[in-house]
Design an enzyme around this catalytic site. Sequence first.
Site, PDB file in Angstrom:
ATOM      1  N   ASP A   1       4.643 -11.464   1.336  1.00 38.07           N
ATOM      2  CA  ASP A   1       3.882 -11.138   2.535  1.00 38.07           C
ATOM      3  C   ASP A   1       4.870 -11.978   3.767  1.00 38.07           C
ATOM      4  O   ASP A   1       5.126 -11.528   4.698  1.00 38.07           O
ATOM      5  CB  ASP A   1       2.561 -12.067   2.613  1.00 38.07           C
ATOM      6  CG  ASP A   1       1.573 -11.214   1.528  1.00 38.07           C
ATOM      7  OD1 ASP A   1       0.683 -10.563   2.055  1.00 38.07           O
ATOM      8  OD2 ASP A   1       1.703 -11.265   0.454  1.00 38.07           O
TER       9      ASP A   1
ATOM     10  N   GLU B   1      -0.413 -11.040  10.591  1.00 43.19           N
ATOM     11  CA  GLU B   1      -1.302 -11.707   9.797  1.00 43.19           C
ATOM     12  C   GLU B   1      -1.119 -13.090   9.388  1.00 43.19           C
ATOM     13  O   GLU B   1      -2.093 -14.089   9.332  1.00 43.19           O
ATOM     14  CB  GLU B   1      -1.727 -10.983   8.448  1.00 43.19           C
ATOM     15  CG  GLU B   1      -2.719 -11.347   7.552  1.00 43.19           C
ATOM     16  CD  GLU B   1      -3.096 -10.506   6.551  1.00 43.19           C
ATOM     17  OE1 GLU B   1      -4.171 -10.584   6.139  1.00 43.19           O
ATOM     18  OE2 GLU B   1      -2.523  -9.505   6.281  1.00 43.19           O
TER      19      GLU B   1
ATOM     20  N   ASP C   1       1.036  -5.941   9.660  1.00 43.11           N
ATOM     21  CA  ASP C   1       0.434  -6.303   8.501  1.00 43.11           C
ATOM     22  C   ASP C   1       1.563  -6.227   7.538  1.00 43.11           C
ATOM     23  O   ASP C   1       2.100  -5.078   7.086  1.00 43.11           O
ATOM     24  CB  ASP C   1      -0.620  -5.484   8.028  1.00 43.11           C
ATOM     25  CG  ASP C   1      -1.450  -6.254   6.740  1.00 43.11           C
ATOM     26  OD1 ASP C   1      -0.927  -6.954   6.258  1.00 43.11           O
ATOM     27  OD2 ASP C   1      -2.579  -5.841   6.774  1.00 43.11           O
TER      28      ASP C   1
ATOM     29  N   ILE D   1       2.100  -7.025   4.283  1.00 44.38           N
ATOM     30  CA  ILE D   1       1.690  -6.509   3.097  1.00 44.38           C
ATOM     31  C   ILE D   1       0.067  -6.123   3.448  1.00 44.38           C
ATOM     32  O   ILE D   1      -0.790  -7.044   3.274  1.00 44.38           O
ATOM     33  CB  ILE D   1       2.168  -7.297   1.741  1.00 44.38           C
ATOM     34  CG1 ILE D   1       3.387  -7.428   1.452  1.00 44.38           C
ATOM     35  CG2 ILE D   1       1.393  -6.334   0.661  1.00 44.38           C
ATOM     36  CD1 ILE D   1       3.905  -8.016   0.055  1.00 44.38           C
ATOM     37  N   ASP D   2      -0.255  -4.930   3.561  1.00 44.06           N
ATOM     38  CA  ASP D   2      -1.549  -4.334   3.594  1.00 44.06           C
ATOM     39  C   ASP D   2      -1.627  -3.913   2.098  1.00 44.06           C
ATOM     40  O   ASP D   2      -1.301  -2.965   1.757  1.00 44.06           O
ATOM     41  CB  ASP D   2      -1.611  -3.231   4.501  1.00 44.06           C
ATOM     42  CG  ASP D   2      -2.997  -2.811   4.840  1.00 44.06           C
ATOM     43  OD1 ASP D   2      -4.104  -3.767   4.622  1.00 44.06           O
ATOM     44  OD2 ASP D   2      -3.504  -1.516   5.077  1.00 44.06           O
TER      45      ASP D   2
ATOM     46  N   THR E   1      -2.569  -6.926  -0.370  1.00 39.73           N
ATOM     47  CA  THR E   1      -1.800  -7.633  -1.338  1.00 39.73           C
ATOM     48  C   THR E   1      -2.514  -7.608  -2.889  1.00 39.73           C
ATOM     49  O   THR E   1      -1.670  -7.745  -3.688  1.00 39.73           O
ATOM     50  CB  THR E   1      -2.036  -9.089  -0.917  1.00 39.73           C
ATOM     51  OG1 THR E   1      -1.543  -9.003   0.327  1.00 39.73           O
ATOM     52  CG2 THR E   1      -1.156 -10.092  -1.711  1.00 39.73           C
TER      53      THR E   1
ATOM     54  N   ASP F   1      -4.716  -4.044  10.426  1.00 37.42           N
ATOM     55  CA  ASP F   1      -5.172  -3.177   9.154  1.00 37.42           C
ATOM     56  C   ASP F   1      -5.418  -1.921   9.385  1.00 37.42           C
ATOM     57  O   ASP F   1      -5.701  -1.045   8.590  1.00 37.42           O
ATOM     58  CB  ASP F   1      -6.393  -4.012   8.694  1.00 37.42           C
ATOM     59  CG  ASP F   1      -6.405  -5.159   8.009  1.00 37.42           C
ATOM     60  OD1 ASP F   1      -5.417  -5.339   7.232  1.00 37.42           O
ATOM     61  OD2 ASP F   1      -7.299  -5.897   8.005  1.00 37.42           O
TER      62      ASP F   1
END
Length: 351
Positions: free
Chosen positions: A83, A107, A169, A171-172, A174, A288
Amino acid sequence: MSINWLRFVSPSLKKPPLFHLCHLPPLSSSSSAVVVAMSYDKELAAAKKAASLAARLCQKVQKALLQSDVQSKNDKSPVTVADYGSQALVSFVLQQEFPDNFSLVAEEDSKDLRKDGGQEIVERITKLVNDSLTSAGSYNVTLSTEDVLKAIDNGRSEGGSQGRHWVLDPIDGTKGFLRGDQYAIALALLDGGKVVLGVLACPNLPLTSLSDAGQHSPNNKVGCLFFAVVGGGTYMQPLDGSSAVKKLGVKAPPVRIDSQAKYGALSRGDGAIYLRLPHKGYREKIWDHAAGCIVVTEAGGVVTDAAGQPLDFSKGKYLDLDTGIIVTNQKLMPLLFNAVRKSIQEKASSL
């Protein structure tokens, strides 16, 4: 818990599919799609480059995920070195490409990394970022740990209705990433509060329809890059850039997929409906949905809240929504909208 699912079109149904995929030759300089999107061509190239680099970093981490790579944020959601590394990479690339006009809403931040005991993980993130930049060969630079932390913190912009803001994002999904399932690097560009560009890098998403093959079929090559520019349509190519671009268009039992990979799947015709109805009090974040929203709408789909209103990305980090999000095609939207509203009203009257 939120209701968050995607319905696929069964190949056994005798009705015409609700979504269609048409195959096009590789885009050329004379392509109409390129002409339409000309005002954002530099931004699109930078976004694809940044998201692809971040995807490679994430793939490397996922293949050899260490327990020490996973932390828990204040809300108990997991966060990994991937991330942070993904956000640092995207931030660095975009700032290099647009040094005079760079704003990022993202994020993560470096607060937890700067605490006592965080040095080891910061050094690991820094090595991942530098290795990724070296392998790309695009930037002759070695970042220090402080450079990486600052790049992560570039994502503190609040966004809004004025100017241009990148929305990320890193890593959308995780949790899906940690399971070895679906996740996405989701990057979008807001211009005057409107989403004008979106890129979804989905390293584990099969190149062929999920309704044709299992998500983890050994014979199904994975790794998709979806991208869209306002007025220019939606396209998909292999994440490794190995073959022609395909133009996408929207013309069984529910399947759960983590991340904005759902938006990508709908845009290429894998499914018919995506509903997201979160629990009361939950506030949706723009990172998101921004990239996924334009990927679907430029493919001819529809994305609204439960009141039938388009999503408004101009009010900062959060979306002000009526209850939830509905994603489908033009034909199904009226029926789906009415069904969702009726369900919500019945639930409210029963309380």
